[in-house]
Design an enzyme around this catalytic site. Structure first.
Site, PDB file in Angstrom:
ATOM      1  N   HIS A  46      53.241   6.361  82.967  1.00 23.65           N
ATOM      2  CA  HIS A  46      53.909   5.257  82.829  1.00 23.65           C
ATOM      3  C   HIS A  46      55.523   5.802  83.504  1.00 23.65           C
ATOM      4  CE1 HIS A  46      50.918   3.088  79.823  1.00 23.65           C
ATOM      5  NE2 HIS A  46      52.101   1.970  80.567  1.00 23.65           N
ATOM      6  N   GLY A  47      55.683   6.991  83.506  1.00 24.17           N
ATOM      7  CA  GLY A  47      56.667   7.847  83.731  1.00 24.17           C
ATOM      8  C   GLY A  47      57.477   9.403  83.789  1.00 24.17           C
TER       9      GLY A  47
END
Length: 494
Positions: free
Chosen positions: A317-318
């Site tokens: 996700h990041g």
């Protein structure tokens, strides 16, 4: 180009539909090429510098898949390792290079210079889509396809930017069908698109004004502010991302192509395992089939595999420790739940399981949203009263009715005068109690999966009728008049 922009709604989409309809009649074999071409244009419109990157990724993986399918079994593994290394190196450079450099600097006291790298939009989605295809080629589960269909599969504009994560087995046969516009598909597709647009414009965007100030660095919210900000973000993210998914499903249905379901009322889940079967379902499927099961699944080291899968899912996700911790929290949640089931023989009762699941998910969303772990810790502390309790000035006359220690200095970060707080209340009712888009359109098979509606929701059933047309027309106009400020979708950054 954003789905919730005037340029997309009134220029790009009509031109794409018109070109597709003309080619479907005059040159049917060119229709797939037209969709691939306009999809590449859609991606290049954001930043034309990264269009060659997407095209190179498509051509490279298509070439490797061809070599793999033609190779004997012993050499397929070499091709797979080579392709996976190349794809992960590309993703690592653009998405994680500065994260690793920053981590080394923080842990070792080094002073390495970071790189000025702009994250290509959608790189995680088109990379994971192609990794799944390559792995299935290695396993002998994928066939050889025309380049134009493979290009369309990867770059298909409804899903390219923020998913869902597509699988070749579901999509390729649909792209090979005879093209053409169908009145029923257009009616269903436009209606689902309007629902998704309303989720984004009328619900998610107003909620951002509640979440943003609370999650700012050094905001130090108090109890009421922290809870409203956390709830606002939880529902902003849900309606933003599920709105995008609905728009993607609706847009694709215009061309007679069904996409996989990505959301199924996740905040109605009775346990954390069910939550992950309802939230970002295509990513959950990818992590299960291409990470969790190869690690050993339920057979060997189940709890270890759960934690590793969720940690890597968080990192997907990041590039930040907040995302890693968020994934770790969900790994712990899943381990505790499966341990509970192993000891008790069943999960918690549904009546309080839903509440427990939502609040554990909410706590993890605070970590997910916060700019750093320190801010996340401060907000979580505030949610249990650690930063004090501040109430509006107008309640000071009733101070005797409140617990000691409450202050009446006012609410700093929450604006009660606008539409955001009513939007939050409406969002909670819809997420907790209303049928979802797929249930409303269940008679017309809106996506690949089939969902059965509960009997008490049979009245929420879309039909090609004048009153539904009027309702969706008014909803669309409300969205158009509310698009005074075009905002990006939250999952664009992932």
């Amino acid at each position: 180009m954003l789905f919730n922009s005037s340029g997309f709604l009134f220029l790009y989409l009509p031109l794409v539909l018109a070109g597709y309809a003309l080619l479907a009649r005059a040159r049917p074999r060119w229709a797939a090429g037209w969709l691939a071409l306009v999809s590449l244009f859609f991606y290049g419109y954001w930043n034309v510098r990264y269009l060659p990157l997407l095209m190179a990724s498509i051509l490279f993986n298509y070439w490797v898949a061809g070599r793999m399918l033609a190779a004997v079994a012993a050499r397929r593994r070499r091709w797979l390792v080579f392709a996976l290394a190349a794809n992960l190196a590309l993703l690592g450079y653009y998405k994680y290079a500065n994260f690793f450099i920053g981590s080394i600097n923080a842990l070792a006291g080094a002073h390495l210079q970071g790189w000025e790298v702009l994250l290509p939009i959608g790189i995680s989605f088109f990379t994971f889509t192609q990794i799944a295809f390559l792995v299935d080629c290695y396993r002998g589960l994928a066939g050889e396809y025309r380049l134009v269909h493979y290009t369309l599969f990867v770059s298909y504009f409804p899903h390219l930017i923020a998913g869902p994560v597509l699988h070749h087995r579901e999509m390729m046969p649909q792209f090979e069908r005879p093209p053409g516009l169908n009145a029923a598909d257009v009616a269903v597709g436009l209606s689902i698109f309007v629902v998704g647009l309303a989720k984004k414009v009328l619900l998610a965007d107003p909620l951002s004004t509640l979440a943003g100030p609370v999650f700012a660095v050094d905001a130090h919210p108090q109890l009421v502010e922290a809870w409203i900000g956390a709830l606002a973000y939880a529902f902003q993210l849900y309606f933003d991302f599920s709105g995008y998914s609905d728009m993607a499903i609706g847009l694709s249905r215009l061309f007679g192509v069904k996409l996989p379901l990505n959301f199924n009322s996740p905040y109605q889940a009775a346990n954390i395992a069910e939550f992950w079967r309802r939230w970002h379902m295509t990513l959950s499927r990818f992590l299960r089939d291409y990470l969790y099961v190869p690690l050993g699944g339920n057979r060997h080291g189940r709890y270890r595999n759960l934690m590793l899968t969720m940690l890597l899912g968080g990192l997907w996700h990041g590039a930040g420790w907040s995302f890693v911790v968020w994934g770790g929290l969900h790994g712990v949640y899943l381990m505790v739940y499966h341990g509970w089931v192993a000891l008790a023989g069943q999960g918690p009762p549904r009546w309080w399981g839903r509440m427990l699941t939502f609040f554990t998910v909410l706590a993890a969303w605070v970590v997910f949203r916060a700019p750093d772990l320190s801010t996340a810790g401060d907000i979580l502390l505030a949610m249990v009263g650690g930063n004090g309790v501040a109430l509006p000035h107008g309640l000071e006359a009733y101070a005797s009715y409140f617990p000691a220690g409450c202050s009446f200095g006012g609410i700093r970060w929450i604006d009660f005068s606008g539409v955001a707080v009513p939007a939050l209340l409406l969002a909670m009712v819809l997420a907790f109690a209303a049928p979802n888009t797929q249930q409303i359109f269940r008679h017309y098979a809106p996506c690949i999966e089939q969902l059965l509606a509960t009997p008490n929701r049979l009245l929420w059933s879309w039909r090609p009728h004048s009153y539904w047309s009027l309702a969706f027309s008014m909803l669309f106009l409300a969205c158009v008049f509310s698009m005074n400020r075009v905002s990006e979708f939250l999952y664009f950054q992932f």
